[in-house]
Design a protein around this motif. Structure first.
Motif, PDB file in Angstrom:
ATOM      1  N   MET A  99       8.778 -35.423  -4.087  1.00 19.38           N
ATOM      2  CA  MET A  99       9.129 -35.661  -2.685  1.00 19.38           C
ATOM      3  C   MET A  99       8.194 -34.890  -1.770  1.00 19.38           C
ATOM      4  SD  MET A  99      12.575 -33.290  -2.325  1.00 19.38           S
ATOM      5  CE  MET A  99      13.274 -33.909  -3.858  1.00 19.38           C
ATOM      6  N   TYR A 100       8.279 -35.210  -0.484  1.00 19.17           N
ATOM      7  CA  TYR A 100       7.586 -34.451   0.547  1.00 19.17           C
ATOM      8  C   TYR A 100       8.616 -33.573   1.239  1.00 19.17           C
ATOM      9  CZ  TYR A 100       4.253 -38.174  -0.381  1.00 19.17           C
ATOM     10  OH  TYR A 100       3.423 -39.066  -1.005  1.00 19.17           O
ATOM     11  N   ASP A 101       8.220 -32.363   1.607  1.00 18.44           N
ATOM     12  CA  ASP A 101       9.189 -31.411   2.145  1.00 18.44           C
ATOM     13  C   ASP A 101       8.507 -30.520   3.175  1.00 18.44           C
ATOM     14  OD1 ASP A 101      11.166 -29.573   2.680  1.00 18.44           O
ATOM     15  OD2 ASP A 101      11.619 -29.120   0.586  1.00 18.44           O
ATOM     16  N   LEU A 102       8.685 -30.843   4.451  1.00 21.10           N
ATOM     17  CA  LEU A 102       8.160 -30.031   5.538  1.00 21.10           C
ATOM     18  C   LEU A 102       9.291 -29.399   6.340  1.00 21.10           C
ATOM     19  CD1 LEU A 102       5.109 -32.137   6.819  1.00 21.10           C
ATOM     20  CD2 LEU A 102       5.100 -30.104   5.353  1.00 21.10           C
ATOM     21  N   ARG A 103      10.368 -29.064   5.665  1.00 17.93           N
ATOM     22  CA  ARG A 103      11.395 -28.267   6.326  1.00 17.93           C
ATOM     23  C   ARG A 103      10.831 -26.883   6.636  1.00 17.93           C
ATOM     24  NH1 ARG A 103      16.248 -29.423   2.132  1.00 17.93           N
ATOM     25  NH2 ARG A 103      14.429 -29.324   0.719  1.00 17.93           N
ATOM     26  N   ALA A 104      11.286 -26.298   7.729  1.00 18.67           N
ATOM     27  CA  ALA A 104      10.719 -25.030   8.188  1.00 18.67           C
ATOM     28  C   ALA A 104      10.813 -23.952   7.118  1.00 18.67           C
ATOM     29  CB  ALA A 104      11.423 -24.587   9.465  1.00 18.67           C
ATOM     30  N   GLY A 105      11.975 -23.828   6.498  1.00 16.10           N
ATOM     31  CA  GLY A 105      12.147 -22.807   5.475  1.00 16.10           C
ATOM     32  C   GLY A 105      11.240 -23.012   4.281  1.00 16.10           C
ATOM     33  N   THR A 106      11.031 -24.286   3.910  1.00 17.78           N
ATOM     34  CA  THR A 106      10.153 -24.584   2.781  1.00 17.78           C
ATOM     35  C   THR A 106       8.712 -24.213   3.104  1.00 17.78           C
ATOM     36  OG1 THR A 106      11.590 -26.423   2.138  1.00 17.78           O
ATOM     37  CG2 THR A 106       9.378 -26.386   1.214  1.00 17.78           C
ATOM     38  N   ILE A 107       8.259 -24.544   4.307  1.00 16.59           N
ATOM     39  CA  ILE A 107       6.889 -24.190   4.700  1.00 16.59           C
ATOM     40  C   ILE A 107       6.680 -22.686   4.584  1.00 16.59           C
ATOM     41  CG2 ILE A 107       5.273 -24.107   6.634  1.00 16.59           C
ATOM     42  CD1 ILE A 107       6.502 -26.748   7.613  1.00 16.59           C
ATOM     43  N   THR A 108       7.596 -21.920   5.152  1.00 23.50           N
ATOM     44  CA  THR A 108       7.466 -20.460   5.130  1.00 23.50           C
ATOM     45  C   THR A 108       7.467 -19.926   3.703  1.00 23.50           C
ATOM     46  OG1 THR A 108       8.574 -20.294   7.282  1.00 23.50           O
ATOM     47  CG2 THR A 108       8.510 -18.305   5.917  1.00 23.50           C
ATOM     48  N   ARG A 109       8.390 -20.419   2.902  1.00 21.37           N
ATOM     49  CA  ARG A 109       8.482 -19.925   1.527  1.00 21.37           C
ATOM     50  C   ARG A 109       7.237 -20.291   0.724  1.00 21.37           C
ATOM     51  NH1 ARG A 109      12.716 -22.188   0.611  1.00 21.37           N
ATOM     52  NH2 ARG A 109      12.124 -23.990  -0.654  1.00 21.37           N
ATOM     53  N   ARG A 110       6.746 -21.499   0.886  1.00 18.99           N
ATOM     54  CA  ARG A 110       5.575 -21.922   0.129  1.00 18.99           C
ATOM     55  C   ARG A 110       4.320 -21.126   0.523  1.00 18.99           C
ATOM     56  NH1 ARG A 110       5.942 -25.980  -3.857  1.00 18.99           N
ATOM     57  NH2 ARG A 110       8.138 -26.530  -3.981  1.00 18.99           N
ATOM     58  N   VAL A 111       4.187 -20.810   1.797  1.00 19.15           N
ATOM     59  CA  VAL A 111       3.051 -19.989   2.224  1.00 19.15           C
ATOM     60  C   VAL A 111       3.144 -18.603   1.612  1.00 19.15           C
ATOM     61  CG1 VAL A 111       2.003 -18.829   4.210  1.00 19.15           C
ATOM     62  CG2 VAL A 111       2.585 -21.258   4.343  1.00 19.15           C
ATOM     63  N   GLU A 112       4.322 -18.014   1.634  1.00 18.85           N
ATOM     64  CA  GLU A 112       4.492 -16.681   1.053  1.00 18.85           C
ATOM     65  C   GLU A 112       4.165 -16.693  -0.439  1.00 18.85           C
ATOM     66  OE1 GLU A 112       8.515 -15.928   2.124  1.00 18.85           O
ATOM     67  OE2 GLU A 112       8.014 -15.152   4.128  1.00 18.85           O
ATOM     68  N   GLU A 113       4.572 -17.749  -1.140  1.00 16.47           N
ATOM     69  CA  GLU A 113       4.275 -17.853  -2.572  1.00 16.47           C
ATOM     70  C   GLU A 113       2.772 -18.031  -2.805  1.00 16.47           C
ATOM     71  OE1 GLU A 113       8.582 -19.915  -3.755  1.00 16.47           O
ATOM     72  OE2 GLU A 113       6.748 -21.126  -3.647  1.00 16.47           O
ATOM     73  N   THR A 116       1.004 -14.719  -2.429  1.00 20.26           N
ATOM     74  CA  THR A 116       1.218 -13.871  -3.608  1.00 20.26           C
ATOM     75  C   THR A 116       0.298 -14.284  -4.745  1.00 20.26           C
ATOM     76  OG1 THR A 116       3.528 -13.441  -3.004  1.00 20.26           O
ATOM     77  CG2 THR A 116       2.904 -13.122  -5.316  1.00 20.26           C
ATOM     78  N   ARG A 117       0.228 -15.592  -5.014  1.00 15.16           N
ATOM     79  CA  ARG A 117      -0.625 -16.063  -6.109  1.00 15.16           C
ATOM     80  C   ARG A 117      -2.101 -15.790  -5.829  1.00 15.16           C
ATOM     81  NH1 ARG A 117       3.298 -20.412  -6.305  1.00 15.16           N
ATOM     82  NH2 ARG A 117       2.050 -21.594  -4.811  1.00 15.16           N
ATOM     83  N   LEU A 118      -2.504 -15.960  -4.584  1.00 13.29           N
ATOM     84  CA  LEU A 118      -3.905 -15.782  -4.218  1.00 13.29           C
ATOM     85  C   LEU A 118      -4.287 -14.311  -4.029  1.00 13.29           C
ATOM     86  CD1 LEU A 118      -4.159 -18.737  -1.689  1.00 13.29           C
ATOM     87  CD2 LEU A 118      -5.478 -18.538  -3.802  1.00 13.29           C
ATOM     88  N   ARG A 119      -3.316 -13.444  -4.051  1.00 13.76           N
ATOM     89  CA  ARG A 119      -3.542 -12.006  -3.905  1.00 13.76           C
ATOM     90  C   ARG A 119      -4.255 -11.676  -2.598  1.00 13.76           C
ATOM     91  NH1 ARG A 119      -4.658  -9.319  -9.838  1.00 13.76           N
ATOM     92  NH2 ARG A 119      -3.420 -10.791 -11.077  1.00 13.76           N
ATOM     93  N   THR A 120      -3.764 -12.288  -1.534  1.00 17.33           N
ATOM     94  CA  THR A 120      -4.308 -12.029  -0.210  1.00 17.33           C
ATOM     95  C   THR A 120      -3.156 -11.923   0.777  1.00 17.33           C
ATOM     96  OG1 THR A 120      -5.932 -12.789   1.432  1.00 17.33           O
ATOM     97  CG2 THR A 120      -4.560 -14.475   0.403  1.00 17.33           C
ATOM     98  N   ASP A 121      -3.420 -11.383   1.948  1.00 17.20           N
ATOM     99  CA  ASP A 121      -2.346 -11.229   2.935  1.00 17.20           C
ATOM    100  C   ASP A 121      -2.438 -12.248   4.057  1.00 17.20           C
ATOM    101  OD1 ASP A 121      -4.610 -10.260   4.155  1.00 17.20           O
ATOM    102  OD2 ASP A 121      -3.793  -8.276   4.618  1.00 17.20           O
ATOM    103  N   VAL A 122      -3.431 -13.154   3.999  1.00 18.18           N
ATOM    104  CA  VAL A 122      -3.566 -14.143   5.067  1.00 18.18           C
ATOM    105  C   VAL A 122      -4.318 -15.372   4.552  1.00 18.18           C
ATOM    106  CG1 VAL A 122      -5.714 -13.090   5.930  1.00 18.18           C
ATOM    107  CG2 VAL A 122      -4.312 -14.505   7.470  1.00 18.18           C
ATOM    108  N   LEU A 123      -3.893 -16.548   5.016  1.00 19.58           N
ATOM    109  CA  LEU A 123      -4.656 -17.783   4.831  1.00 19.58           C
ATOM    110  C   LEU A 123      -5.485 -18.027   6.079  1.00 19.58           C
ATOM    111  CD1 LEU A 123      -2.009 -20.267   3.346  1.00 19.58           C
ATOM    112  CD2 LEU A 123      -3.858 -19.131   2.112  1.00 19.58           C
ATOM    113  N   ASP A 124      -6.742 -18.378   5.895  1.00 21.40           N
ATOM    114  CA  ASP A 124      -7.548 -18.728   7.061  1.00 21.40           C
ATOM    115  C   ASP A 124      -7.083 -20.046   7.663  1.00 21.40           C
ATOM    116  OD1 ASP A 124      -9.512 -16.519   7.042  1.00 21.40           O
ATOM    117  OD2 ASP A 124     -10.023 -17.347   5.087  1.00 21.40           O
TER     118      ASP A 124
END
Length: 319
Positions: A99-113, A116-124
């Motif tokens: 499915m596609y999921d652009l719920r606000a909570g999902t966006i935030t959680r997926r970015v945080e994950e 963590t995986r990328l071992r960085t504190d920011v996405l450009d």
């Protein structure tokens, strides 16, 4: 636009990391997968590529994870590159469909994950991977604003969206959308043919949302082309008569211009006045190196050569 966002917006060629991380299953990655990822990243850097494109779903997150391992192995690399990822797709499982999921909570959680995986504190750059018909655009905008205010994401864009969808979201955002990533290549040509098939019987079969290229150009939204090497259809995996003819033409042009067929293939995209930035998706270092001149040289195709490639790949004359 911040300096970081402007840099991401101006990258000529991106390296797509979907091929990194081993198999397309949830099984853990191993040391060889990290070594293979490092070899691909090194090849991209050798070619002058400094923008790396991810998505949270690639190899069930393993593409981001092995890239994070490469960053950990290479002090100072994170500061020298542009890091982009995408969210918005949920892979199917035994208990649910994809499915596609652009719920606000999902966006935030997926970015945080992803961070963590990328071992960085920011996405450009964060791209919304696919349109979600159930998404509330006001809630999406609030989530993006929150990520921006927290310093977790510097700039935003979309993927696989048309002009109306982009405008609908942008009207709710205080920050500009800087990119739209679409499938674009000499094989997947709907994006360019949509503009010439109007008022022809073939128009109904073209599904590309007409006006999207023009909207992106008018609003400074950089077009990124996924699938830019056409999955090798013109550089070793050709099957149809049109693909064989196009491969021969690419090889002839490459010899004439002292470069590789892969470079000419990318030049065909980059020659378009929309300023298309190809995303190179191969994980093979030798094929990454074959794209080097697309980064280092201006597209060397005449008007006539560009059209000859287009018509040859079509297999039939233009209307």
């Amino acid at each position: 636009m911040t300096n970081e966002a402007a840099r991401a917006h101006d990258d000529r060629v991106l390296y797509g990391c979907m091929g990194l991380g081993g198999s397309w299953d949830p099984d853990p990655y191993g040391p060889q997968d990290i070594d293979d990822a490092e070899a691909a990243v090194r090849a991209a850097l050798d070619c002058g590529i400094t923008a790396f494109d991810h998505a949270d779903i690639y190899r069930h997150g393993k593409s981001e994870a092995v890239f994070g391992e490469v960053l950990a192995r290479t002090p100072g690399l994170r500061e020298r590159i542009t890091l982009q990822s995408k969210c918005g797709i949920r892979l199917g499982g035994e208990d649910r469909p994809g499915m596609y999921d652009l719920r606000a909570g999902t966006i935030t959680r997926r970015v945080e994950e992803s961070l963590t995986r990328l071992r960085t504190d920011v996405l450009d750059v964060l791209l919304l991977h696919r349109p979600d018909p159930l998404a509330d655009p006001d809630a999406v905008a609030q989530a993006l604003h929150s990520l921006h205010r927290q310093g977790l994401v510097r700039a935003f864009g979309v993927s696989n969206m048309g002009a109306a969808q982009i405008a609908h979201l942008q009207a709710r955002l205080d920050v500009p959308l800087v990119a739209n990533q679409l499938e674009m290549s000499l094989h997947s040509r709907d994006w360019v043919e949509a503009g010439v098939l109007l008022n022809t019987p073939d128009s109904a079969r073209n599904g590309f949302p007409f006006g999207t290229l023009e909207h992106c150009r008018d609003h400074g939204i950089r077009l990124q082309a996924w699938g830019s090497l056409a999955q090798g259809r013109f550089t070793g995996r050709q099957q149809t008569p049109a693909e064989h003819a196009t491969a021969q033409l690419l090889a002839e042009l490459a010899r004439h211009k002292d470069t590789t067929p892969e470079t000419v293939l990318l030049w065909w995209l980059m020659r378009h006045p929309a300023g298309i930035a190809p995303v190179i998706g191969t994980a093979r270092p030798e094929r990454i190196h074959a794209c080097r001149d697309a980064v280092l040289r201006e597209p060397d195709l005449t008007h006539e050569e560009w059209y000859e490639l287009w018509v040859t790949a079509r297999g039939v004359p233009l209307p």
